[in-house]
Design an enzyme around this catalytic site. Structure first.
Site, short mmCIF file in Angstrom:
data_model
loop_
_atom_site.label_atom_id
_atom_site.label_comp_id
_atom_site.label_asym_id
_atom_site.label_seq_id
_atom_site.Cartn_x
_atom_site.Cartn_y
_atom_site.Cartn_z
N ASP A 8 -12.53 13.67 95.99
CA ASP A 8 -12.69 15.10 94.59
C ASP A 8 -11.60 15.12 95.14
O ASP A 8 -12.11 16.26 95.89
CB ASP A 8 -13.59 15.71 94.28
CG ASP A 8 -13.49 16.41 93.18
OD1 ASP A 8 -12.57 16.30 92.89
OD2 ASP A 8 -14.60 17.03 92.86
N TRP B 96 -16.83 17.69 104.16
CA TRP B 96 -18.15 16.56 103.38
C TRP B 96 -18.17 14.93 103.77
O TRP B 96 -16.55 14.15 104.10
CB TRP B 96 -18.07 16.40 101.69
CG TRP B 96 -18.18 15.72 101.22
CD1 TRP B 96 -16.80 15.13 100.85
CD2 TRP B 96 -19.01 15.42 100.21
NE1 TRP B 96 -17.04 14.61 99.59
CE2 TRP B 96 -18.12 14.53 99.16
CE3 TRP B 96 -20.02 15.07 100.02
CZ2 TRP B 96 -18.96 13.16 98.85
CZ3 TRP B 96 -21.27 14.62 99.54
CH2 TRP B 96 -20.23 12.93 98.42
N ASP C 138 -10.34 17.25 104.46
CA ASP C 138 -9.42 18.19 103.74
C ASP C 138 -8.18 19.11 104.73
O ASP C 138 -8.34 19.25 105.71
CB ASP C 138 -9.83 19.41 102.85
CG ASP C 138 -11.29 19.00 101.72
OD1 ASP C 138 -10.76 18.04 101.19
OD2 ASP C 138 -11.39 20.02 101.16
N ASN D 185 -18.95 17.30 97.04
CA ASN D 185 -17.39 17.73 97.53
C ASN D 185 -16.52 18.41 96.52
O ASN D 185 -15.83 18.59 96.59
CB ASN D 185 -17.55 15.98 97.16
CG ASN D 185 -16.98 15.81 95.72
OD1 ASN D 185 -17.96 16.39 94.65
ND2 ASN D 185 -16.69 14.53 95.43
N ASP D 186 -17.76 19.70 96.06
CA ASP D 186 -16.75 20.42 95.72
C ASP D 186 -16.71 21.33 95.77
O ASP D 186 -16.14 22.86 95.65
CB ASP D 186 -18.35 21.24 93.80
CG ASP D 186 -18.05 19.86 92.69
OD1 ASP D 186 -17.21 19.43 92.76
OD2 ASP D 186 -18.68 19.96 91.67
N VAL D 187 -17.33 22.14 97.05
CA VAL D 187 -16.84 22.90 97.98
C VAL D 187 -15.45 22.59 98.28
O VAL D 187 -14.79 21.86 99.61
CB VAL D 187 -17.85 22.57 99.40
CG1 VAL D 187 -17.75 23.21 100.37
CG2 VAL D 187 -19.43 22.87 99.05
#
Lengths: 143, 170
Positions: free
Chosen positions: B71, B96, B115, B143-145
């Site tokens: 994401d 993640w 990331d 995966n929104d973190v």
């Protein structure tokens, strides 16, 4: 005859070691570590910003009962999606593969019933609890 | 000590009486040649499990197999690659992790979506596939973190997809 006794003794020791190792499915334990722990603790367990450094250290917690219990009650363990059998297996794998020399060679393996009992009381203030625990278990190191 | 001496003497004499030097050379030769041939047998090669997958597809496309749970912006389009960060950014060690199926060998691999941080959003090749993504209350599986929280700078730039192992098949 004496020779035979010696061979039997050696075989007994070897089979006892094999039995102990058989209780860990290393491939499954490593996969569970990768999926559930590695994201924060990183591959070799050295952690990072705000994440505890486990590599070569985590086994020191086994030197006291409270420390042993902490390893199961800490949120990452207690609240994990694993069942008791796989959590016990993962903890044992971590002690050996990540804890390395910090883990006593003859440590008692975590068992599923022990894990079930301990994870029923998870820690909510894990960071502060660990700080106090380290002071208690290793007074010299905490200074 | 005497017992050991006797034991070794007895076994040495027994070997000497029942075997010949030529016989020993013959057996040794057979073991050496046979041992060297074992790795050539197809069954031995088939049992070797490759740690790293055979690759297929375009790493700058969102359809690339390693991106099944990504994401974010693909580093491949931002001056980096699927397993390295663009210059001027830092790879966050905290990340993640998910699994993706390799279409060539049909096996699932463990992918670390590290990331790259320290520069403003890349803006190219946005990719959102989210397989295995869980709500934020399971933060280790979400995966929104912003995983740049583990880097020096928490500014997100793009995402990599590094293979870190083979998944355990239950």
């Amino acid at each position: 005859m004496k020779c035979l006794v010696l061979i039997l003794l050696i075989l007994q020791v070897v089979s006892a070691e094999v039995a102990a190792n058989q209780s860990i499915n290393a491939k499954r334990a490593k996969f569970n570590y990768q999926i559930l722990c590695q994201g924060c603790h990183v591959g070799d367990g050295r952690g990072g910003k705000g994440v505890p450094h486990m590599k070569g250290r985590v086994g020191y917690f086994l030197s006291g009962q409270k420390g042993r219990e902490y390893l199961v009650r800490v949120p990452g363990s207690a609240n994990s999606a694993l069942d008791n059998v796989e959590l016990a297996e993962l903890l044992n794998w971590v002690m050996i593969e990540i804890g390395k020399k910090s883990t006593p060679a003859d440590f008692a393996y975590f068992t599923a019933p022990e894990v079930e009992r301990l994870r029923a009381s998870p820690l909510f203030e894990a960071k502060e609890y660990r700080k106090q625990l380290v002071k208690k278990l290793f007074p010299l190191a905490a200074q | 000590m005497k017992m050991l001496d006797k034991l070794f003497e007895k076994s040495a004499r027994s070997i000497a009486q029942t075997s010949s030097r030529r016989g020993l050379l013959k057996s040794l030769g057979a073991v050496l040649v046979g041992g060297a041939a074992i790795p050539l047998l197809p069954v031995a090669r088939a049992s070797d499990s490759p740690q790293y997958p055979q690759d297929v597809g375009d790493p700058s496309s969102c359809d690339y197999w390693r991106y099944c749970a990504v994401d974010g912006f693909l580093c491949e389009c931002c001056g980096g690659s699927y397993n390295s960060c663009p210059p001027g950014t830092e790879m966050s060690p905290i990340t993640w992790i998910g699994t993706c199926r390799n279409p060539v060998d049909g096996r699932n691999y463990v992918i670390s979506y590290n990331d790259c941080c320290g520069k403003t959003q890349c803006g190219s090749c946005l990719c959102q596939r989210d397989e295995g993504d869980r709500p934020i209350y399971r933060s280790d599986k979400s995966n929104d973190v912003n995983w740049c929280l583990g880097a020096t700078s928490s500014v997100y730039h793009c995402s990599t997809a590094v293979v870190v192992g083979v998944a355990f098949e239950k």
